[in-house]
Design a protein around this motif. Structure first.
Motif, PDB file in Angstrom:
ATOM      1  N   ARG A 178       0.848  -1.201   0.000  1.00 56.83           N
ATOM      2  CA  ARG A 178       0.000   0.000   0.000  1.00 56.83           C
ATOM      3  C   ARG A 178       0.883   1.252   0.000  1.00 56.83           C
ATOM      4  O   ARG A 178       0.636   2.197  -0.741  1.00 56.83           O
ATOM      5  N   ALA A 179       1.922   1.260   0.816  1.00 60.29           N
ATOM      6  CA  ALA A 179       2.850   2.391   0.846  1.00 60.29           C
ATOM      7  C   ALA A 179       3.591   2.506  -0.484  1.00 60.29           C
ATOM      8  O   ALA A 179       3.812   3.622  -0.987  1.00 60.29           O
ATOM      9  N   ASP A 180       3.969   1.370  -1.069  1.00 61.29           N
ATOM     10  CA  ASP A 180       4.645   1.374  -2.375  1.00 61.29           C
ATOM     11  C   ASP A 180       3.752   1.983  -3.449  1.00 61.29           C
ATOM     12  O   ASP A 180       4.230   2.697  -4.334  1.00 61.29           O
ATOM     13  N   TYR A 181       2.462   1.687  -3.384  1.00 62.59           N
ATOM     14  CA  TYR A 181       1.514   2.232  -4.365  1.00 62.59           C
ATOM     15  C   TYR A 181       1.464   3.760  -4.271  1.00 62.59           C
ATOM     16  O   TYR A 181       1.538   4.450  -5.286  1.00 62.59           O
ATOM     17  N   THR A 182       1.389   4.279  -3.075  1.00 62.75           N
ATOM     18  CA  THR A 182       1.355   5.729  -2.888  1.00 62.75           C
ATOM     19  C   THR A 182       2.660   6.353  -3.368  1.00 62.75           C
ATOM     20  O   THR A 182       2.648   7.377  -4.063  1.00 62.75           O
ATOM     21  N   ALA A 183       3.777   5.743  -3.029  1.00 61.59           N
ATOM     22  CA  ALA A 183       5.079   6.263  -3.462  1.00 61.59           C
ATOM     23  C   ALA A 183       5.206   6.210  -4.978  1.00 61.59           C
ATOM     24  O   ALA A 183       5.716   7.149  -5.599  1.00 61.59           O
ATOM     25  N   CYS A 184       4.740   5.131  -5.582  1.00 58.98           N
ATOM     26  CA  CYS A 184       4.779   5.001  -7.040  1.00 58.98           C
ATOM     27  C   CYS A 184       3.981   6.122  -7.694  1.00 58.98           C
ATOM     28  O   CYS A 184       4.456   6.771  -8.623  1.00 58.98           O
ATOM     29  N   ALA A 185       2.774   6.351  -7.200  1.00 58.03           N
ATOM     30  CA  ALA A 185       1.918   7.386  -7.778  1.00 58.03           C
ATOM     31  C   ALA A 185       2.556   8.767  -7.628  1.00 58.03           C
ATOM     32  O   ALA A 185       2.523   9.579  -8.565  1.00 58.03           O
ATOM     33  N   ARG A 186       3.142   9.036  -6.480  1.00 59.05           N
ATOM     34  CA  ARG A 186       3.805  10.325  -6.273  1.00 59.05           C
ATOM     35  C   ARG A 186       5.002  10.466  -7.220  1.00 59.05           C
ATOM     36  O   ARG A 186       5.204  11.514  -7.832  1.00 59.05           O
ATOM     37  N   ASP A 187       5.791   9.391  -7.378  1.00 63.57           N
ATOM     38  CA  ASP A 187       6.942   9.431  -8.274  1.00 63.57           C
ATOM     39  C   ASP A 187       6.519   9.659  -9.722  1.00 63.57           C
ATOM     40  O   ASP A 187       7.156  10.430 -10.451  1.00 63.57           O
ATOM     41  N   LYS A 188       5.462   8.983 -10.145  1.00 64.20           N
ATOM     42  CA  LYS A 188       4.970   9.169 -11.523  1.00 64.20           C
ATOM     43  C   LYS A 188       4.450  10.587 -11.705  1.00 64.20           C
ATOM     44  O   LYS A 188       4.631  11.189 -12.762  1.00 64.20           O
ATOM     45  N   ALA A 189       3.794  11.120 -10.678  1.00 67.65           N
ATOM     46  CA  ALA A 189       3.304  12.499 -10.753  1.00 67.65           C
ATOM     47  C   ALA A 189       4.473  13.476 -10.821  1.00 67.65           C
ATOM     48  O   ALA A 189       4.422  14.453 -11.580  1.00 67.65           O
ATOM     49  N   ASP A 190       5.523  13.219 -10.054  1.00 67.02           N
ATOM     50  CA  ASP A 190       6.718  14.071 -10.100  1.00 67.02           C
ATOM     51  C   ASP A 190       7.262  14.167 -11.520  1.00 67.02           C
ATOM     52  O   ASP A 190       7.663  15.235 -11.967  1.00 67.02           O
ATOM     53  N   ALA A 191       7.271  13.046 -12.201  1.00 66.39           N
ATOM     54  CA  ALA A 191       7.806  13.023 -13.567  1.00 66.39           C
ATOM     55  C   ALA A 191       6.962  13.881 -14.507  1.00 66.39           C
ATOM     56  O   ALA A 191       7.477  14.422 -15.483  1.00 66.39           O
ATOM     57  N   GLY A 192       5.684  14.031 -14.207  1.00 63.28           N
ATOM     58  CA  GLY A 192       4.804  14.812 -15.071  1.00 63.28           C
ATOM     59  C   GLY A 192       4.573  16.243 -14.626  1.00 63.28           C
ATOM     60  O   GLY A 192       3.835  16.985 -15.282  1.00 63.28           O
ATOM     61  N   LEU A 193       5.182  16.647 -13.528  1.00 67.04           N
ATOM     62  CA  LEU A 193       4.954  17.995 -13.002  1.00 67.04           C
ATOM     63  C   LEU A 193       5.237  19.118 -14.009  1.00 67.04           C
ATOM     64  O   LEU A 193       4.463  20.076 -14.078  1.00 67.04           O
ATOM     65  N   PRO A 194       6.312  19.039 -14.773  1.00 64.82           N
ATOM     66  CA  PRO A 194       6.591  20.144 -15.705  1.00 64.82           C
ATOM     67  C   PRO A 194       5.552  20.277 -16.829  1.00 64.82           C
ATOM     68  O   PRO A 194       5.478  21.304 -17.486  1.00 64.82           O
ATOM     69  N   GLY A 195       4.752  19.252 -17.050  1.00 64.14           N
ATOM     70  CA  GLY A 195       3.777  19.282 -18.141  1.00 64.14           C
ATOM     71  C   GLY A 195       2.631  20.239 -17.887  1.00 64.14           C
ATOM     72  O   GLY A 195       2.521  20.868 -16.846  1.00 64.14           O
ATOM     73  N   ARG A 196       1.752  20.322 -18.867  1.00 57.95           N
ATOM     74  CA  ARG A 196       0.639  21.266 -18.817  1.00 57.95           C
ATOM     75  C   ARG A 196      -0.680  20.621 -18.397  1.00 57.95           C
ATOM     76  O   ARG A 196      -1.662  21.321 -18.242  1.00 57.95           O
ATOM     77  N   GLY A 197      -0.744  19.338 -18.240  1.00 54.83           N
ATOM     78  CA  GLY A 197      -1.998  18.682 -17.890  1.00 54.83           C
ATOM     79  C   GLY A 197      -2.509  19.110 -16.529  1.00 54.83           C
ATOM     80  O   GLY A 197      -1.758  19.601 -15.694  1.00 54.83           O
ATOM     81  N   SER A 198      -3.802  18.916 -16.306  1.00 53.19           N
ATOM     82  CA  SER A 198      -4.386  19.263 -15.018  1.00 53.19           C
ATOM     83  C   SER A 198      -3.863  18.312 -13.938  1.00 53.19           C
ATOM     84  O   SER A 198      -3.377  17.218 -14.229  1.00 53.19           O
ATOM     85  N   ALA A 199      -4.001  18.738 -12.708  1.00 56.30           N
ATOM     86  CA  ALA A 199      -3.577  17.903 -11.583  1.00 56.30           C
ATOM     87  C   ALA A 199      -4.379  16.598 -11.570  1.00 56.30           C
ATOM     88  O   ALA A 199      -3.829  15.533 -11.281  1.00 56.30           O
ATOM     89  N   GLN A 200      -5.660  16.675 -11.907  1.00 56.05           N
ATOM     90  CA  GLN A 200      -6.501  15.473 -11.938  1.00 56.05           C
ATOM     91  C   GLN A 200      -6.050  14.508 -13.023  1.00 56.05           C
ATOM     92  O   GLN A 200      -6.013  13.293 -12.814  1.00 56.05           O
TER      93      GLN A 200
END
Length: 135
Positions: free
Chosen positions: A42-64
């Motif tokens: 469960r903790a790995d899933y949250t960390a994975c999602a945060r890491d994937k989101a970090d990779a997309g932060l510079p992009g223009r897509g919405s947070a959702q």
């Protein structure tokens, strides 16, 4: 011995035989390890999602949208967590009703984990973008 007395002797013997054929509850150490396993996933899933989101932060897509893509990329970890939680509960169940309940509980846990992680990642992305001046 009459039939009634014979039946009274056979009923406890049949119950003992039925109980002996049921699987014994898992030992406490195995249950503890199984509990730690699903919580770690469960903790790995949250960390994975945060890491994937970090990779997309510079992009223009919405947070959702970014959160949705991150969760989709981490789906195998969520599936593994669901399976580990179900195994953890199954080890404690002896009836088919108990196994059905374990499956339902594992599905509910996965849904809840996904919803909470989605909310967390959306807020995380919004905060990180705000701090980076991308608002």
């Amino acid at each position: 011995m009459t039939f009634a007395k014979s039946a009274l002797v056979l009923v406890p013997a049949a119950l003992l035989a039925a109980c002996a054929s049921r699987p014994l509850a898992a030992d406490p150490q195995a249950l503890s390890a199984a509990n730690a396993q699903w919580q770690s996933l469960r903790a790995d899933y949250t960390a994975c999602a945060r890491d994937k989101a970090d990779a997309g932060l510079p992009g223009r897509g919405s947070a959702q949208d970014l959160a949705g893509a991150a969760l989709k990329a981490c789906q195998p970890t969520l599936d593994a967590m669901r399976g580990a939680f179900r195994d953890y509960l199954d080890a404690q169940m002896v009836s088919s009703h108990g196994h059905d309940s374990a499956r339902q509980a594992a599905d509910r846990l996965a849904q809840d984990t996904e919803a909470k992680t989605r909310s967390y990642v959306v807020r995380y992305v919004e905060r990180e973008r705000y701090n980076a001046g991308q608002h």
